[in-house]
Scaffold this motif. Structure first.
Motif, PDB file in Angstrom:
ATOM      1  N   GLY A   5       0.667  -1.183  -0.070  1.00  0.00           N
ATOM      2  CA  GLY A   5      -0.045   0.055   0.054  1.00  0.00           C
ATOM      3  C   GLY A   5       0.769   1.612   0.084  1.00  0.00           C
ATOM      4  N   ALA A   6       2.183   1.280   0.451  1.00  0.00           N
ATOM      5  CA  ALA A   6       2.854   2.515   0.455  1.00  0.00           C
ATOM      6  C   ALA A   6       3.911   2.649  -0.619  1.00  0.00           C
ATOM      7  CB  ALA A   6       3.900   2.262   1.851  1.00  0.00           C
ATOM      8  N   VAL A   7       3.540   2.158  -1.862  1.00  0.00           N
ATOM      9  CA  VAL A   7       4.179   2.311  -3.080  1.00  0.00           C
ATOM     10  C   VAL A   7       3.068   2.432  -4.320  1.00  0.00           C
ATOM     11  CG1 VAL A   7       6.413   1.017  -2.398  1.00  0.00           C
ATOM     12  CG2 VAL A   7       4.445  -0.112  -3.797  1.00  0.00           C
ATOM     13  N   GLU A   8       3.720   3.149  -5.321  1.00  0.00           N
ATOM     14  CA  GLU A   8       2.658   3.395  -6.248  1.00  0.00           C
ATOM     15  C   GLU A   8       2.988   2.557  -7.520  1.00  0.00           C
ATOM     16  OE1 GLU A   8       6.121   6.022  -7.470  1.00  0.00           O
ATOM     17  OE2 GLU A   8       5.035   5.350  -5.468  1.00  0.00           O
ATOM     18  N   THR A   9       4.035   2.372  -7.887  1.00  0.00           N
ATOM     19  CA  THR A   9       4.467   1.853  -9.241  1.00  0.00           C
ATOM     20  C   THR A   9       4.028   0.443  -9.541  1.00  0.00           C
ATOM     21  OG1 THR A   9       6.450   1.254  -8.066  1.00  0.00           O
ATOM     22  CG2 THR A   9       6.653   3.388  -9.672  1.00  0.00           C
ATOM     23  N   GLU A  10       3.674  -0.294  -8.372  1.00  0.00           N
ATOM     24  CA  GLU A  10       3.131  -1.630  -8.816  1.00  0.00           C
ATOM     25  C   GLU A  10       1.664  -1.577  -9.276  1.00  0.00           C
ATOM     26  OE1 GLU A  10       2.510  -5.558  -5.808  1.00  0.00           O
ATOM     27  OE2 GLU A  10       4.630  -5.121  -6.457  1.00  0.00           O
ATOM     28  N   TRP A  11       0.931  -0.593  -8.622  1.00  0.00           N
ATOM     29  CA  TRP A  11      -0.436  -0.511  -9.080  1.00  0.00           C
ATOM     30  C   TRP A  11      -0.381   0.108 -10.539  1.00  0.00           C
ATOM     31  CZ3 TRP A  11      -3.236   4.310 -10.291  1.00  0.00           C
ATOM     32  CH2 TRP A  11      -4.485   3.822 -10.615  1.00  0.00           C
ATOM     33  N   LEU A  12       0.619   1.072 -10.717  1.00  0.00           N
ATOM     34  CA  LEU A  12       0.736   1.699 -12.098  1.00  0.00           C
ATOM     35  C   LEU A  12       1.023   0.652 -13.123  1.00  0.00           C
ATOM     36  CD1 LEU A  12       2.750   4.698 -11.187  1.00  0.00           C
ATOM     37  CD2 LEU A  12       0.465   4.794 -11.855  1.00  0.00           C
ATOM     38  N   ALA A  13       1.884  -0.458 -12.810  1.00  0.00           N
ATOM     39  CA  ALA A  13       2.038  -1.412 -13.667  1.00  0.00           C
ATOM     40  C   ALA A  13       0.548  -2.277 -13.973  1.00  0.00           C
ATOM     41  CB  ALA A  13       3.102  -2.392 -13.133  1.00  0.00           C
ATOM     42  N   THR A  14      -0.080  -2.368 -12.791  1.00  0.00           N
ATOM     43  CA  THR A  14      -1.415  -3.105 -12.873  1.00  0.00           C
ATOM     44  C   THR A  14      -2.363  -2.338 -13.882  1.00  0.00           C
ATOM     45  OG1 THR A  14      -1.032  -4.025 -10.890  1.00  0.00           O
ATOM     46  CG2 THR A  14      -3.324  -4.143 -11.612  1.00  0.00           C
ATOM     47  N   LEU A  15      -2.062  -0.951 -13.905  1.00  0.00           N
ATOM     48  CA  LEU A  15      -2.933  -0.080 -14.730  1.00  0.00           C
ATOM     49  C   LEU A  15      -2.699  -0.324 -16.114  1.00  0.00           C
ATOM     50  CD1 LEU A  15      -5.076   2.278 -14.373  1.00  0.00           C
ATOM     51  CD2 LEU A  15      -2.868   3.792 -14.450  1.00  0.00           C
ATOM     52  N   SER A  16      -1.503  -0.340 -16.369  1.00  0.00           N
ATOM     53  CA  SER A  16      -1.033  -0.616 -17.796  1.00  0.00           C
ATOM     54  C   SER A  16      -1.507  -2.147 -18.184  1.00  0.00           C
ATOM     55  CB  SER A  16       0.691  -0.439 -17.994  1.00  0.00           C
ATOM     56  OG  SER A  16       0.808   0.982 -17.891  1.00  0.00           O
ATOM     57  N   GLN A  17      -1.425  -2.975 -17.391  1.00  0.00           N
ATOM     58  CA  GLN A  17      -1.935  -4.334 -17.579  1.00  0.00           C
ATOM     59  C   GLN A  17      -3.324  -4.403 -17.822  1.00  0.00           C
ATOM     60  OE1 GLN A  17      -0.695  -6.576 -14.152  1.00  0.00           O
ATOM     61  NE2 GLN A  17       1.387  -5.777 -14.281  1.00  0.00           N
ATOM     62  N   ALA A  18      -4.061  -3.577 -17.467  1.00  0.00           N
ATOM     63  CA  ALA A  18      -5.471  -3.532 -17.542  1.00  0.00           C
ATOM     64  C   ALA A  18      -5.975  -2.841 -19.006  1.00  0.00           C
ATOM     65  CB  ALA A  18      -6.190  -2.632 -16.588  1.00  0.00           C
ATOM     66  N   GLY A  19      -4.769  -2.314 -19.551  1.00  0.00           N
ATOM     67  CA  GLY A  19      -5.285  -1.620 -20.917  1.00  0.00           C
ATOM     68  C   GLY A  19      -5.063  -0.218 -20.855  1.00  0.00           C
ATOM     69  N   GLU A  20      -5.149   0.343 -19.736  1.00  0.00           N
ATOM     70  CA  GLU A  20      -5.040   2.016 -19.875  1.00  0.00           C
ATOM     71  C   GLU A  20      -3.772   2.477 -20.468  1.00  0.00           C
ATOM     72  OE1 GLU A  20      -6.014   5.006 -19.957  1.00  0.00           O
ATOM     73  OE2 GLU A  20      -7.376   4.611 -18.610  1.00  0.00           O
ATOM     74  N   GLU A  21      -4.035   3.325 -21.459  1.00  0.00           N
ATOM     75  CA  GLU A  21      -2.826   3.523 -22.239  1.00  0.00           C
ATOM     76  C   GLU A  21      -2.361   5.088 -21.701  1.00  0.00           C
ATOM     77  OE1 GLU A  21      -4.031   3.831 -26.546  1.00  0.00           O
ATOM     78  OE2 GLU A  21      -4.427   1.755 -26.522  1.00  0.00           O
ATOM     79  N   VAL A  22      -3.101   5.720 -21.005  1.00  0.00           N
ATOM     80  CA  VAL A  22      -2.549   6.886 -20.176  1.00  0.00           C
ATOM     81  C   VAL A  22      -2.157   6.646 -18.906  1.00  0.00           C
ATOM     82  CG1 VAL A  22      -3.255   9.432 -19.965  1.00  0.00           C
ATOM     83  CG2 VAL A  22      -3.829   8.448 -21.768  1.00  0.00           C
TER      84      VAL A  22
END
Length: 432
Positions: A209-226
Motif C-alpha cells: 500500500g505504501a508504493v505506487e509503481t506496482e499499481w501503475l504496472a497493474t493499470l497498464s496491464q488493464a489496458g489503460e494507455e494513459v
C-alpha cells in the motif's frame, strides 16, 4: 520540491539494503561538500545516489585508465540528491558535471540539462528499450542516457510450485496445472491456493500500500494507455481500466499479510526472503539479493511480470546520466556518457547487477545467477509497458494523490470507485 520524510524515502529507495544512506564519512570521502566542476581539468565530478554508485564505479575506473580523466563521485541519499540537483540546477552555478537522475526528475530539470541528441543514433535507440527511449526525450529533446534500468517481475517459491503434493492438489481445486502465473486470474488463484495451503506458515502474496509503481504496472496491464495523466493535462483516473486495476490489486488482500497500507519495498522483500510469501511482484535486481542464509535461498523462481487484458506490463525503473548545462567540461562529460553507454556491460557484475542496453542483458541471460534477465527483458519489451508521464509535477501527484488513494483502498470497506474519483480531482488540481 520533495519532502524528505522517512515514509517517502522508504518508497523511493526500492533497491532494498543496497541503497543505504551515505554516512558523513562517506560523503566527506566523495566530496559531497566540494565546490565546482571547473577546479581540476583532469577530473569529472559525478553526482550519484548512494545505491547507484557501485553501478558506475567499474565504468569510471576503466574510463580513467583509458583516458587519464579521473571521475570523482559525490554520493548522496535519494532525497538529498534531488535537493542538491534542485538547488544547483535552478541556481547560478553547479559543483558537478554529470549526474545520475531518476527518470521522474528529467522533466523537472530539462531546461538545465545539456541536449544529448547527438548520442541517440538509430543504432543506439535500437539497443535501448522503447519505453526508455521515450522517457529520455523530454519535449522532443534527449536529456539523459539510460545507464541502468529495472522493472518488476514475478518472484515465486520453486520449492512450493514444484512440490508433488501441490502439483496434485492444485488442478483438483482450479482445473489447471500449477505453473508460475502469467495472468491476473492465475495469480489470484495461486495466491489463494497457497494462502490456504500454508496453514499460517506463509501467505499467498503481498499487497503493497505504501508504493505506487506496482499499481501503475497493474493499470497498464488493464489496458489503460494513459498513465494517470497525459502531457496535455488530461487525467485518466476513474476509467474502467483504472477501476479494474484497483479492484484486482485490492482483491489480493485476503491472501496477504495485514498492515498492507504501510508495506513498502523493503518490507515486502524482507517478507519474501524470510519465506513468508509464496508469490511476489518485485524489482528484478532482488533476485541477486537473496541472503545465503535465507530459507528461500536457491528456491526462488522468476518469470515475466503478470498481465491483465493488455498482457504483460511493468513500469521501467531507469536512471539516466545527464550533463549540467552550467558545467565547464561539456566535451569531457559527453565523452564519459558515451563511454558509459559503450561499456554498459561493466555494470552487470556489480552488487545490483543492472544494465540498460538490450544487447547487454541478452548476452548474460543464460548465465547462472542471471536467470532474472530473461523475464526482465520480456517485461521491458512488452508492448503495454509504459514509462511514467514526463511532467514536472509527477512526484507531487504521487505524494498527494496516488499513494493516499492506494493506502485508503487497502483498508477494510474501501470504495474503490470513489477513491479513484477523489484522486482524479486531486491530480487535476495539481496539473491545473
Amino acid at each position: 520540491m520533495l519532502r524528505g520524510t522517512s515514509a517517502q524515502l522508504a518508497r523511493r529507495t526500492f533497491l532494498g539494503g543496497s541503497l543505504t544512506l551515505a554516512t558523513a564519512a562517506t560523503l566527506a570521502a566523495c566530496g559531497a561538500g566540494g565546490s565546482g566542476s571547473s577546479d581540476d581539468g583532469d577530473t569529472l565530478t559525478v553526482l550519484v545516489e548512494a545505491g547507484g554508485h557501485g553501478q558506475l564505479q567499474p565504468i569510471a575506473d576503466q574510463f580513467q585508465a583509458e583516458t587519464g580523466t579521473k571521475v570523482s563521485f559525490v554520493e548522496l541519499p535519494y532525497d538529498g540528491l534531488y535537493n542538491r540537483l534542485s538547488s544547483e540546477l535552478n541556481g547560478n552555478a553547479v559543483s558537478f558535471d554529470v549526474a545520475a537522475l531518476d527518470a521522474i526528475w528529467l522533466p523537472a530539470f530539462q531546461s538545465s540539462l545539456t541536449p544529448l541528441d547527438s548520442l541517440f543514433t538509430d543504432e543506439v535507440k535500437g539497443d535501448i528499450f522503447p519505453a526508455l527511449v521515450e522517457e529520455a526525450a523530454v519535449d522532443g529533446t534527449f536529456v539523459g542516457m539510460p545507464v541502468w534500468t529495472n522493472a518488476e517481475i514475478l518472484f515465486y517459491r520453486k520449492d512450493l510450485f514444484e512440490d508433488p503434493a501441490h502439483q496434485a492438489a492444485f488442478p483438483q481445486a482450479y482445473g489447471c496445472e500449477l505453473t508460475p502465473p502469467a495472468t491476473w486470474q492465475q495469480y489470484h488463484d495461486a495466491a489463494e491456493y497457497f494462502f490456504n495451503a500454508g496453514g499460517g506458515d506463509y501467505y499467498g502474496t503481498d499487497v503493497k500500500g505504501a508504493v505506487e509503481t506496482e499499481w501503475l504496472a497493474t493499470l497498464s496491464q488493464a489496458g489503460e494507455e494513459v498513465m494517470v495523466v497525459d502531457l496535455d493535462g488530461k487525467v485518466s483516473l476513474g476509467s474502467s481500466e483504472g477501476r479494474a486495476a484497483l479492484d484486482f490489486y485490492t482483491g489480493l488482500l485476503p491472501f496477504a499479510p495485514s498492515g498492507a497500507a504501510q508495506l513498502d519495498w523493503a518490507g515486502a522483500q524482507n517478507l519474501f526472503n524470510q519465506g513468508q510469501l509464496a508469490l511476489m511482484r518485485f524489482w528484478a535486481h532482488a533476485y541477486r539479493q537473496v541472503p545465503e542464509g535465507s530459507p528461500v535461498a536457491g528456491k526462488v523462481g522468476v518469470a515475466p511480470m503478470i498481465g491483465g487484458d493488455a498482457g504483460v506490463a511493468g513500469v521501467p525503473g531507469a536512471w539516466y546520466l545527464s550533463i549540467a548545462q552550467a558545467s565547464k567540461k561539456q566535451d569531457k562529460a559527453l565523452e564519459f556518457i558515451r563511454y558509459a553507454y559503450d561499456h554498459n556491460e561493466l555494470s552487470v557484475d556489480t552488487s545490483l547487477g543492472l544494465a540498460s542496453r538490450i544487447s547487454v542483458l541478452e548476452s548474460r541471460q543464460d548465465d547462472e545467477g542471471f536467470e532474472h534477465y530473461a523475464p526482465l527483458l520480456d517485461t521491458l519489451n512488452a508492448p503495454a509497458t509504459r514509462p511514467r508521464p514526463a511532467i514536472a509535477h509527477w512526484q507531487q501527484i504521487v505524494d498527494t494523490a496516488l499513494i493516499p488513494m492506494i493506502q485508503k483502498a487497502v483498508e477494510p470497506g474501501a470504495d474503490n470507485a470513489a477513491l479513484l474519483e477523489d484522486a482524479k480531482a486531486q491530480v487535476e488540481s495539481v496539473v491545473g
